[in-house]
Design an enzyme around this catalytic site. Structure first.
Site, PDB file in Angstrom:
ATOM      1  N   GLY A  19      41.747  70.246  46.679  1.00  0.00           N
ATOM      2  CA  GLY A  19      42.962  70.504  46.138  1.00  0.00           C
ATOM      3  C   GLY A  19      43.101  68.721  45.405  1.00  0.00           C
ATOM      4  O   GLY A  19      43.166  68.052  45.878  1.00  0.00           O
ATOM      5  N   ARG A  32      36.886  73.373  43.938  1.00  0.00           N
ATOM      6  CA  ARG A  32      36.235  72.993  45.137  1.00  0.00           C
ATOM      7  C   ARG A  32      34.755  73.753  45.134  1.00  0.00           C
ATOM      8  O   ARG A  32      34.560  74.805  45.697  1.00  0.00           O
ATOM      9  CB  ARG A  32      37.429  74.547  45.260  1.00  0.00           C
ATOM     10  CG  ARG A  32      38.292  73.402  46.080  1.00  0.00           C
ATOM     11  CD  ARG A  32      39.339  74.704  47.059  1.00  0.00           C
ATOM     12  NE  ARG A  32      40.606  74.615  47.408  1.00  0.00           N
ATOM     13  CZ  ARG A  32      40.555  73.869  48.052  1.00  0.00           C
ATOM     14  NH1 ARG A  32      40.493  72.938  49.022  1.00  0.00           N
ATOM     15  NH2 ARG A  32      42.013  73.025  48.133  1.00  0.00           N
ATOM     16  N   ASP A  68      37.367  66.779  53.570  1.00  0.00           N
ATOM     17  CA  ASP A  68      36.541  66.842  54.198  1.00  0.00           C
ATOM     18  C   ASP A  68      35.019  68.067  53.169  1.00  0.00           C
ATOM     19  O   ASP A  68      34.480  67.408  53.592  1.00  0.00           O
ATOM     20  CB  ASP A  68      36.852  68.474  54.893  1.00  0.00           C
ATOM     21  CG  ASP A  68      35.905  68.713  56.513  1.00  0.00           C
ATOM     22  OD1 ASP A  68      36.204  67.450  56.708  1.00  0.00           O
ATOM     23  OD2 ASP A  68      35.350  69.250  56.546  1.00  0.00           O
ATOM     24  N   THR A 128      43.281  63.521  50.787  1.00  0.00           N
ATOM     25  CA  THR A 128      44.519  64.813  51.246  1.00  0.00           C
ATOM     26  C   THR A 128      45.911  64.722  51.881  1.00  0.00           C
ATOM     27  O   THR A 128      46.325  63.894  52.003  1.00  0.00           O
ATOM     28  CB  THR A 128      43.656  65.955  52.366  1.00  0.00           C
ATOM     29  OG1 THR A 128      44.104  67.161  53.155  1.00  0.00           O
ATOM     30  CG2 THR A 128      43.013  65.074  54.085  1.00  0.00           C
ATOM     31  N   ASP A 172      47.181  66.863  53.498  1.00  0.00           N
ATOM     32  CA  ASP A 172      47.480  66.897  54.321  1.00  0.00           C
ATOM     33  C   ASP A 172      46.797  66.504  55.568  1.00  0.00           C
ATOM     34  O   ASP A 172      47.402  66.356  56.785  1.00  0.00           O
ATOM     35  CB  ASP A 172      46.302  68.318  55.159  1.00  0.00           C
ATOM     36  CG  ASP A 172      46.471  69.823  54.424  1.00  0.00           C
ATOM     37  OD1 ASP A 172      47.305  70.175  53.470  1.00  0.00           O
ATOM     38  OD2 ASP A 172      45.728  70.023  54.523  1.00  0.00           O
ATOM     39  N   ASP A 230      44.574  65.265  57.841  1.00  0.00           N
ATOM     40  CA  ASP A 230      44.041  65.945  58.826  1.00  0.00           C
ATOM     41  C   ASP A 230      43.119  65.304  58.380  1.00  0.00           C
ATOM     42  O   ASP A 230      41.006  65.462  59.130  1.00  0.00           O
ATOM     43  CB  ASP A 230      43.886  67.591  58.754  1.00  0.00           C
ATOM     44  CG  ASP A 230      42.979  67.893  57.533  1.00  0.00           C
ATOM     45  OD1 ASP A 230      42.652  67.069  56.335  1.00  0.00           O
ATOM     46  OD2 ASP A 230      42.992  69.270  57.650  1.00  0.00           O
ATOM     47  N   ARG A 283      46.641  73.563  56.881  1.00  0.00           N
ATOM     48  CA  ARG A 283      45.588  74.326  56.957  1.00  0.00           C
ATOM     49  C   ARG A 283      45.183  74.557  58.709  1.00  0.00           C
ATOM     50  O   ARG A 283      44.550  75.355  59.229  1.00  0.00           O
ATOM     51  CB  ARG A 283      44.668  74.435  56.286  1.00  0.00           C
ATOM     52  CG  ARG A 283      43.545  74.981  55.727  1.00  0.00           C
ATOM     53  CD  ARG A 283      42.171  75.267  55.255  1.00  0.00           C
ATOM     54  NE  ARG A 283      42.389  75.321  53.753  1.00  0.00           N
ATOM     55  CZ  ARG A 283      42.361  76.996  54.092  1.00  0.00           C
ATOM     56  NH1 ARG A 283      41.737  77.368  54.778  1.00  0.00           N
ATOM     57  NH2 ARG A 283      42.824  77.720  52.514  1.00  0.00           N
ATOM     58  N   GLN A 322      54.726  71.021  46.848  1.00  0.00           N
ATOM     59  CA  GLN A 322      53.868  69.822  48.458  1.00  0.00           C
ATOM     60  C   GLN A 322      52.424  69.137  47.564  1.00  0.00           C
ATOM     61  O   GLN A 322      52.651  67.602  47.671  1.00  0.00           O
ATOM     62  CB  GLN A 322      53.882  69.891  48.986  1.00  0.00           C
ATOM     63  CG  GLN A 322      54.848  70.651  49.858  1.00  0.00           C
ATOM     64  CD  GLN A 322      54.357  71.895  51.158  1.00  0.00           C
ATOM     65  OE1 GLN A 322      54.206  71.337  52.257  1.00  0.00           O
ATOM     66  NE2 GLN A 322      53.649  73.300  50.807  1.00  0.00           N
TER      67      GLN A 322
HETATM   68  O1  F6P Z   1      44.516  70.405  49.256  1.00  0.00           O
HETATM   69  C1  F6P Z   1      44.370  70.916  50.938  1.00  0.00           C
HETATM   70  C2  F6P Z   1      45.588  71.902  50.773  1.00  0.00           C
HETATM   71  O2  F6P Z   1      46.525  71.290  50.268  1.00  0.00           O
HETATM   72  C3  F6P Z   1      45.669  72.867  51.754  1.00  0.00           C
HETATM   73  O3  F6P Z   1      46.617  72.685  53.204  1.00  0.00           O
HETATM   74  C4  F6P Z   1      45.850  74.561  51.281  1.00  0.00           C
HETATM   75  O4  F6P Z   1      45.654  75.514  52.492  1.00  0.00           O
HETATM   76  C5  F6P Z   1      44.596  74.294  50.471  1.00  0.00           C
HETATM   77  O5  F6P Z   1      44.913  73.130  50.317  1.00  0.00           O
HETATM   78  C6  F6P Z   1      45.475  75.330  48.984  1.00  0.00           C
HETATM   79  O6  F6P Z   1      43.924  75.046  48.163  1.00  0.00           O
HETATM   80  P1  F6P Z   1      44.230  76.392  46.414  1.00  0.00           P
HETATM   81  O7  F6P Z   1      44.879  74.907  46.069  1.00  0.00           O
HETATM   82  O8  F6P Z   1      42.860  75.784  45.932  1.00  0.00           O
HETATM   83  O9  F6P Z   1      44.835  76.948  47.042  1.00  0.00           O
END
Ligand code: F6P
Length: 345
Positions: free
Chosen positions: A10, A72, A103, A125, A127, A129, A171, A275
């Site tokens: 992401g 991804r 990760d 990230t 997040d 995390d 997540r 966000q």
């Molecule tokens: O990069 C992490 C994140 O922002 C998570 O918090 C979220 O669940 C996910 O990416 C969303 O991914 P996508 O952009 O593929 O919908």
């Protein structure tokens, strides 16, 4: 040296700031040449590149997202993906690869390092995390955006005497929820690390509204939060190449349950990708810049299979393996010792 970069997973505010710093230090100090693989590991597999230089990256410091694209894609889940990656690195005469990601992206980088690829990682990230680094860039920006949203929701919640449920990203860990919830004065914060009891949430809200003269509440919920009696409600069963289900939906489920059980009018706001978009905060620009400079220094030190990280305020190098596989969770002392003090009172 000829150095390639990629951004995977992401996107995140600050990615361009990292690349700008890598290139500035690399070109000016070492006379390096740069290229970007487009759209993460997909660009390496398909051999799609774009030139990167001080000139091409001018003006990108405040720009969100990533100018070289992201995906991804997981080379280890694609037939011949790993061989294709190695062939591309040879074909483009890449001496070193800087992988900027979370990760999943860094997990691939770690495995490739094990196969002899000259790769260095930069943690990213929103997040926050990722293990082995105290902070990742993008997190501060996401917290700022979520806090502003919560501030705005307070006034409309109070005008209508409503409960507002705000779903934020997170997540595996509730860092954004806890930080924005504390900063925004949330009535309650629900995170993946602490499965919640819906009846306990409702009775705390009842107590606040009936005994504390506060007929309005803000409940911040991380997208990965789960009710103790069951599993998270998922909007879709779609799974990406790293096995992650697409989340998003717990906020709506929670709002319906609160309204049904308490009778209080309740609304849900899902902040989602807002966000992750837009310009990075000053803090994230500085952290990303420090990571970028440390990454090109790591390349010139031959620190293959290592990642740059923030520890005790300093930028250090850690083995990639220390960062991947196990998420960094919210400190229970912050949740129970600080956030919880303000719950529902
Ligand atoms: O990069 C992490 C994140 O922002 C998570 O918090 C979220 O669940 C996910 O990416 C969303 O991914 P996508 O952009 O593929 O919908």
């Amino acid at each position: 040296m000829r150095v390639a970069m990629l951004t995977g997973g992401g996107d995140c505010p600050g990615l361009n700031a990292v690349m700008r710093a890598v290139v500035r230090r690399g070109e000016r100090t070492y006379g390096d040449e740069f290229l970007g693989f487009v759209d993460g590991w997909r660009g390496v597999i398909d051999g799609v590149t774009m030139p990167l230089s001080v000139e091409t990256l001018r003006g990108t410091l405040p720009r969100g997202g990533t100018v070289i694209g992201s995906s991804r894609t997981n080379p280890f889940k694609i037939d011949g993906g790993v061989d294709a990656c190695q062939a591309s690195l040879e074909r483009f005469e890449v001496d070193a690869l800087i992988a900027i990601g979370g990760d999943d992206t860094l997990g691939v980088a770690d495995k490739l390092a094990g196969r002899g690829v000259h790769v260095v990682g930069v943690p990213k990230t929103i997040d926050n995390d990722l293990s082995a680094t105290e902070l990742t860039f993008g997190f501060d920006t996401a917290v700022q955006i979520a806090t502003e949203a919560i501030d705005r929701l307070h006034t409309t919640a109070e005008s209508h005497h409503r409960v507002m449920v705000v779903e934020v990203m997170g997540r595996h860990a509730g860092h954004i929820a806890v930080w924005s919830g504390i900063a925004g004065g949330a009535t309650m914060i629900l995170i993946p690390e602490e499965p919640f009891d819906i009846e306990a949430v409702c009775s705390a809200l009842r107590d606040r509204h009936e005994n504390h003269g506060k007929y309005a509440s803000i409940v911040v919920v991380a997208e990965g939060a789960v009710p103790s009696e069951g599993s998270a409600s998922l909007v879709s069963g779609e799974v990406d190449q790293f096995g992650h289900v697409r989340l998003g939906g717990i906020g709506m489920v929670l709002a319906n349950a609160i309204e049904e059980r308490t009778g209080y009018e309740t609304r849900a706001t899902i902040l989602g990708h807002v966000q992750r978009g837009g310009t990075p905060t000053a803090f994230d620009r500085v952290l990303a810049t420090r990571f970028g400079i440390a990454a090109i220094e790591a390349v010139h030190a031959g620190a293959w299979g290592q990642m740059v990280a923030l520890q005790a305020g300093d930028i250090v190098r850690v083995p990639l393996i220390e960062a991947v596989g196990k998420p960094k969770l919210v400190d229970p002392a912050l949740y129970h010792g600080v956030a919880e003090v303000f719950f529902a009172s």
